[in-house]
Design a protein around this motif. Structure first.
Motif, PDB file in Angstrom:
ATOM      1  N   LEU A 172      27.004 -21.509 -18.088  1.00 42.55           N
ATOM      2  CA  LEU A 172      27.223 -20.179 -17.511  1.00 42.55           C
ATOM      3  C   LEU A 172      25.916 -19.401 -17.409  1.00 42.55           C
ATOM      4  O   LEU A 172      25.626 -18.756 -16.400  1.00 42.55           O
ATOM      5  CB  LEU A 172      28.233 -19.393 -18.358  1.00 42.55           C
ATOM      6  CG  LEU A 172      29.695 -19.819 -18.271  1.00 42.55           C
ATOM      7  CD1 LEU A 172      30.531 -19.075 -19.317  1.00 42.55           C
ATOM      8  CD2 LEU A 172      30.257 -19.566 -16.875  1.00 42.55           C
ATOM      9  N   GLN A 173      25.115 -19.469 -18.463  1.00 35.65           N
ATOM     10  CA  GLN A 173      23.843 -18.753 -18.478  1.00 35.65           C
ATOM     11  C   GLN A 173      22.879 -19.333 -17.450  1.00 35.65           C
ATOM     12  O   GLN A 173      22.180 -18.595 -16.743  1.00 35.65           O
ATOM     13  CB  GLN A 173      23.224 -18.826 -19.888  1.00 35.65           C
ATOM     14  CG  GLN A 173      22.078 -17.855 -20.116  1.00 35.65           C
ATOM     15  CD  GLN A 173      22.521 -16.400 -19.993  1.00 35.65           C
ATOM     16  OE1 GLN A 173      23.630 -16.038 -20.408  1.00 35.65           O
ATOM     17  NE2 GLN A 173      21.673 -15.563 -19.404  1.00 35.65           N
ATOM     18  N   HIS A 174      22.847 -20.651 -17.342  1.00 35.85           N
ATOM     19  CA  HIS A 174      21.939 -21.309 -16.388  1.00 35.85           C
ATOM     20  C   HIS A 174      22.250 -20.905 -14.957  1.00 35.85           C
ATOM     21  O   HIS A 174      21.346 -20.538 -14.187  1.00 35.85           O
ATOM     22  CB  HIS A 174      22.054 -22.829 -16.539  1.00 35.85           C
ATOM     23  CG  HIS A 174      21.330 -23.585 -15.462  1.00 35.85           C
ATOM     24  ND1 HIS A 174      19.974 -23.833 -15.519  1.00 35.85           N
ATOM     25  CD2 HIS A 174      21.765 -24.144 -14.300  1.00 35.85           C
ATOM     26  CE1 HIS A 174      19.609 -24.505 -14.434  1.00 35.85           C
ATOM     27  NE2 HIS A 174      20.677 -24.711 -13.682  1.00 35.85           N
ATOM     28  N   TYR A 175      23.518 -20.935 -14.594  1.00 33.03           N
ATOM     29  CA  TYR A 175      23.883 -20.702 -13.202  1.00 33.03           C
ATOM     30  C   TYR A 175      23.869 -19.229 -12.796  1.00 33.03           C
ATOM     31  O   TYR A 175      24.002 -18.904 -11.622  1.00 33.03           O
ATOM     32  CB  TYR A 175      25.245 -21.319 -12.901  1.00 33.03           C
ATOM     33  CG  TYR A 175      25.143 -22.718 -12.336  1.00 33.03           C
ATOM     34  CD1 TYR A 175      24.083 -23.081 -11.505  1.00 33.03           C
ATOM     35  CD2 TYR A 175      26.103 -23.684 -12.609  1.00 33.03           C
ATOM     36  CE1 TYR A 175      23.978 -24.361 -10.975  1.00 33.03           C
ATOM     37  CE2 TYR A 175      26.014 -24.966 -12.072  1.00 33.03           C
ATOM     38  CZ  TYR A 175      24.949 -25.296 -11.261  1.00 33.03           C
ATOM     39  OH  TYR A 175      24.857 -26.550 -10.726  1.00 33.03           O
ATOM     40  N   GLU A 185      33.505 -29.439 -14.011  1.00 31.43           N
ATOM     41  CA  GLU A 185      33.312 -30.892 -13.899  1.00 31.43           C
ATOM     42  C   GLU A 185      32.566 -31.404 -15.130  1.00 31.43           C
ATOM     43  O   GLU A 185      32.897 -32.450 -15.702  1.00 31.43           O
ATOM     44  CB  GLU A 185      32.520 -31.230 -12.627  1.00 31.43           C
ATOM     45  CG  GLU A 185      33.255 -30.984 -11.331  1.00 31.43           C
ATOM     46  CD  GLU A 185      33.967 -32.220 -10.819  1.00 31.43           C
ATOM     47  OE1 GLU A 185      34.182 -33.170 -11.604  1.00 31.43           O
ATOM     48  OE2 GLU A 185      34.314 -32.233  -9.623  1.00 31.43           O
ATOM     49  N   ILE A 186      31.535 -30.651 -15.544  1.00 34.19           N
ATOM     50  CA  ILE A 186      30.725 -31.045 -16.703  1.00 34.19           C
ATOM     51  C   ILE A 186      31.559 -31.001 -17.977  1.00 34.19           C
ATOM     52  O   ILE A 186      31.567 -31.946 -18.775  1.00 34.19           O
ATOM     53  CB  ILE A 186      29.493 -30.115 -16.817  1.00 34.19           C
ATOM     54  CG1 ILE A 186      28.537 -30.359 -15.640  1.00 34.19           C
ATOM     55  CG2 ILE A 186      28.772 -30.332 -18.147  1.00 34.19           C
ATOM     56  CD1 ILE A 186      27.469 -29.290 -15.497  1.00 34.19           C
ATOM     57  N   ILE A 187      32.275 -29.896 -18.171  1.00 37.53           N
ATOM     58  CA  ILE A 187      33.063 -29.720 -19.389  1.00 37.53           C
ATOM     59  C   ILE A 187      34.167 -30.772 -19.473  1.00 37.53           C
ATOM     60  O   ILE A 187      34.390 -31.397 -20.525  1.00 37.53           O
ATOM     61  CB  ILE A 187      33.675 -28.303 -19.436  1.00 37.53           C
ATOM     62  CG1 ILE A 187      32.570 -27.232 -19.436  1.00 37.53           C
ATOM     63  CG2 ILE A 187      34.569 -28.153 -20.660  1.00 37.53           C
ATOM     64  CD1 ILE A 187      31.592 -27.346 -20.577  1.00 37.53           C
ATOM     65  N   LYS A 231      21.315 -30.097 -21.295  1.00 40.03           N
ATOM     66  CA  LYS A 231      21.044 -30.675 -22.615  1.00 40.03           C
ATOM     67  C   LYS A 231      22.020 -30.118 -23.647  1.00 40.03           C
ATOM     68  O   LYS A 231      22.383 -28.938 -23.594  1.00 40.03           O
ATOM     69  CB  LYS A 231      19.609 -30.357 -23.064  1.00 40.03           C
ATOM     70  CG  LYS A 231      18.529 -30.715 -22.054  1.00 40.03           C
ATOM     71  CD  LYS A 231      18.279 -32.204 -22.007  1.00 40.03           C
ATOM     72  CE  LYS A 231      17.105 -32.524 -21.090  1.00 40.03           C
ATOM     73  NZ  LYS A 231      16.815 -33.971 -21.031  1.00 40.03           N
ATOM     74  N   LEU A 232      22.413 -30.965 -24.595  1.00 40.67           N
ATOM     75  CA  LEU A 232      23.320 -30.520 -25.656  1.00 40.67           C
ATOM     76  C   LEU A 232      23.024 -31.301 -26.928  1.00 40.67           C
ATOM     77  O   LEU A 232      23.095 -32.530 -26.949  1.00 40.67           O
ATOM     78  CB  LEU A 232      24.775 -30.732 -25.237  1.00 40.67           C
ATOM     79  CG  LEU A 232      25.844 -30.314 -26.259  1.00 40.67           C
ATOM     80  CD1 LEU A 232      25.840 -28.795 -26.429  1.00 40.67           C
ATOM     81  CD2 LEU A 232      27.222 -30.797 -25.853  1.00 40.67           C
ATOM     82  N   LEU A 272      29.544 -24.427 -26.792  1.00 39.65           N
ATOM     83  CA  LEU A 272      28.104 -24.241 -26.593  1.00 39.65           C
ATOM     84  C   LEU A 272      27.668 -24.707 -25.203  1.00 39.65           C
ATOM     85  O   LEU A 272      26.842 -24.062 -24.551  1.00 39.65           O
ATOM     86  CB  LEU A 272      27.319 -25.008 -27.664  1.00 39.65           C
ATOM     87  CG  LEU A 272      27.250 -24.382 -29.046  1.00 39.65           C
ATOM     88  CD1 LEU A 272      26.474 -25.288 -29.993  1.00 39.65           C
ATOM     89  CD2 LEU A 272      26.574 -23.012 -28.977  1.00 39.65           C
ATOM     90  N   LEU A 273      28.213 -25.826 -24.764  1.00 35.71           N
ATOM     91  CA  LEU A 273      27.869 -26.351 -23.445  1.00 35.71           C
ATOM     92  C   LEU A 273      28.320 -25.378 -22.345  1.00 35.71           C
ATOM     93  O   LEU A 273      27.586 -25.148 -21.372  1.00 35.71           O
ATOM     94  CB  LEU A 273      28.514 -27.715 -23.244  1.00 35.71           C
ATOM     95  CG  LEU A 273      28.219 -28.437 -21.918  1.00 35.71           C
ATOM     96  CD1 LEU A 273      26.721 -28.623 -21.724  1.00 35.71           C
ATOM     97  CD2 LEU A 273      28.926 -29.788 -21.883  1.00 35.71           C
TER      98      LEU A 273
END
Length: 591
Positions: free
Chosen positions: A495-498, A471-473, A510-511, A489-490
């Protein structure tokens, strides 16, 4: 008199020290009418500008909950006993007021106690860490219209060497730009508290890029928002547009289920999957409205008959034909055809598509799967499936190739379990197809999200995380047109956050971005927040004076006057209205 002040300061210090040492964030009531809270500074807009997410003390007026009779909820007493009526009289609505300010005099007193308690020349200060910053809500009753007072310790090594004192003053919204403070006036305010040889002026601004919008004076609400924060040096004019040399950071918060999103059809599919998972977990299922007029059983029968007739006509191409076969409903309602639609749906995936649009009961699921298993057992169909399919039905299909099918008891929750596996398998492949196809990640980075070793409930949670990521992408790709390198990068960040954080649609990703990439979005728009900040001094002795102009008040405990006729500022007006907030800082040294 002096000894009384010192005694009061000592008492106030002990209370703050006790609150600071406690791990809990319970509130404390002081002198019956003062409430002291410990919280992170980023929860309050003005405090966040100076303290960020570090712990702070907030002092405000202690207001008891208001008790109001719930007239609308009191039942007719005509059929009630006297005891019932008495109980209903006691039925009151507890209304909690918002945060309330203290008087300017009381706020100054609390700040003086805080400052005295930190002065080594007055108190024999212990070796404990310095107190957290103190911020006090004010009632704006002084000529300067002060809404906050703040105090923060300044340390040299482990010793407190001084205190920074803050004052926040505010003005109501105005469309008259000539009434706004000028840069020269802001410089004069800074010089009143400090006489620096040099000053640095920094600019900041925030723009809304995506979210709630106003159409013909009607607000269309959205739980999703994308804003951009700019920071730059060498400010020349109030409300100037951020230069292209600014640093820019996107703040991305996307809620699933927005009907404007190209992901909406996939969201509905995920919601059905979640319905099945909730049913397994709680034993109760609230079935969604079917999207098909034909019953689930009849749809399944028609699909099986279609496969059988195809197999008789083209036995040597049965697998290929099954791959490309689509029902009318699939053609009429494409599944996110611009991003996630796949042309390689196998038998189990196409069966899932039909069932998720039509089943309305556990009986439907059991009857459909019974039809399929019987067709497999008697060799009526020999469907193809993806090699890496992991659902229970896929395993039965593999067994049918060798005319050996295990007995499956379609009782209890077994059918729901099987259908949930089918949906998980299909949707994971949908997401992989997009992420890998767009070269946004690799299978190695998706292992956590694709694992079938976790229990089904956990698999659904991880799939929701993956959906939220998409959804974000897709929002940033479709509505903002971000280039590949930013989307890559986003994706890695999400992926790392979740991997280590729970599902949370309120989280703001943040980006970093180059302003030129989004210049067409903001250069002709009005900011929702614009600021100029003057800085002098270095390190802990740095002093800042700032002006913030915003489309809504940054202070929530006072009511502002406004010269703007509508309550919602910045509707369709070409001249936006801005609230003004000025924060001044002065340094008190104990040397």
């Amino acid at each position: 008199m002096g000894s009384k002040v010192i005694s009061s300061a000592k008492e106030f210090f002990n209370i703050l020290r006790s609150l600071q040492d406690e791990e809990s964030s319970d509130t404390y009531t002081y002198e019956e009418d003062i409430q002291i809270l410990k919280m992170n500074g980023d929860r309050i807009a003005v405090v966040n500008m100076y303290c960020g997410n570090q712990p702070v003390f907030i002092c405000q007026k202690a207001v008891p909950k208001m008790s109001e009779p719930v007239d609308q909820q009191i039942t007719d007493y005509s059929n009630c006993s006297a005891d019932d009526a008495a109980d209903d009289d006691a039925n009151v609505l507890q209304t909690e007021l918002g945060p309330q300010p203290l008087t300017i005099m009381k706020a100054r007193q609390l700040l003086s106690w805080y400052t005295l308690s930190q002065n080594v020349n007055v108190f024999a200060v212990d070796n404990n860490p310095a107190l957290h910053p103190l911020w006090v809500r004010c009632d704006m009753s002084d000529p300067a219209r002060t809404t906050w007072f703040g105090a923060e310790t300044v340390c040299m090594g482990n010793k407190v060497s001084g205190v920074k004192l803050y004052s926040v003053t505010c003005k109501g919204a105005t469309v008259d730009k000539t009434s706004l403070m000028t840069l020269d006036e802001l410089k004069q305010e800074h010089k009143k508290r400090r006489h620096p040889p040099t000053m640095v002026i920094k600019g900041s601004a925030r723009f809304n890029l995506f979210g709630s919008t106003v159409v013909e004076n009607t607000m269309i609400e959205s739980q999703s928002s994308v804003t951009v924060d700019f920071k730059w040096s060498h400010v020349e004019n109030i409300l100037e547009t951020p230069p292209l040399s600014s640093t820019a950071t996107l703040n991305i918060k996307v809620a699933s289920g927005d009907m404007r999103s190209p992901m909406f059809e996939m969201y509905r599919e995920l919601e059905f999957l979640q319905t099945l998972a909730d049913g397994l977990r709680t034993g109760e299922t609230e079935w969604m409205e079917p999207l098909e007029s034909m019953s689930a059983v009849n749809l399944t029968k028609a699909y099986l008959e279609e496969l059988q007739s195809t197999a008789k006509a083209l036995q040597d191409q049965a697998a290929k034909t099954t791959e490309t076969t689509k029902t009318k409903s699939e053609t009429d309602t494409p599944i996110f055809n611009s991003f996630l639609e796949r042309g390689d749906l196998d038998f189990v995936e196409q069966l899932w598509v039909r069932m998720r649009k039509s089943v309305t009961s556990y009986q439907d699921i059991g009857d459909c799967l019974k039809l399929v298993i019987e067709a497999l057992r008697y060799g009526d169909i020999k469907p193809w499936i993806h090699r890496d399919s992991s659902s229970s039905l896929s395993k039965l299909i593999l067994q049918s190739y060798h005319q050996q099918i295990d007995h499956v008891s379609l009782t209890g929750v077994t059918p729901v379990h099987m259908l949930l596996e089918m949906g998980l398998d299909k949707m994971r492949k949908d997401y992989i197809n997009y992420l890998i196809g767009e070269e946004l990640t690799t299978l190695n980075h998706l292992c956590y999200y694709l694992s079938t070793e976790a229990d089904l409930q956990e698999q659904v949670i991880r799939l929701r995380k993956l959906h939220h990521l998409l959804e974000i992408i897709v929002t940033c790709s479709t509505f903002l047109g971000l280039p590949y390198d930013r989307l890559f990068l986003l994706t890695q960040s999400c992926l790392q956050h979740y991997k280590t954080n729970p599902y949370d649609e309120e989280h703001e990703f943040k980006l970093q971005i180059k302003p030129a990439l989004i210049s067409h979005f903001y250069q002709k728009e009005h900011p929702v927040l614009w600021g100029a900040e003057l800085c002098s001094g270095h390190g802990p002795r740095e002093v800042r004076t700032s002006l913030q102009l915003s489309d809504r008040p940054l202070v929530d405990h006072v009511i502002f006057e406004t010269d703007y006729p509508n309550e919602t500022v910045n509707g369709d007006s070409e001249d936006p209205a801005f609230f003004s907030t000025m924060v001044c800082c002065s340094l008190v040294s104990f040397a």
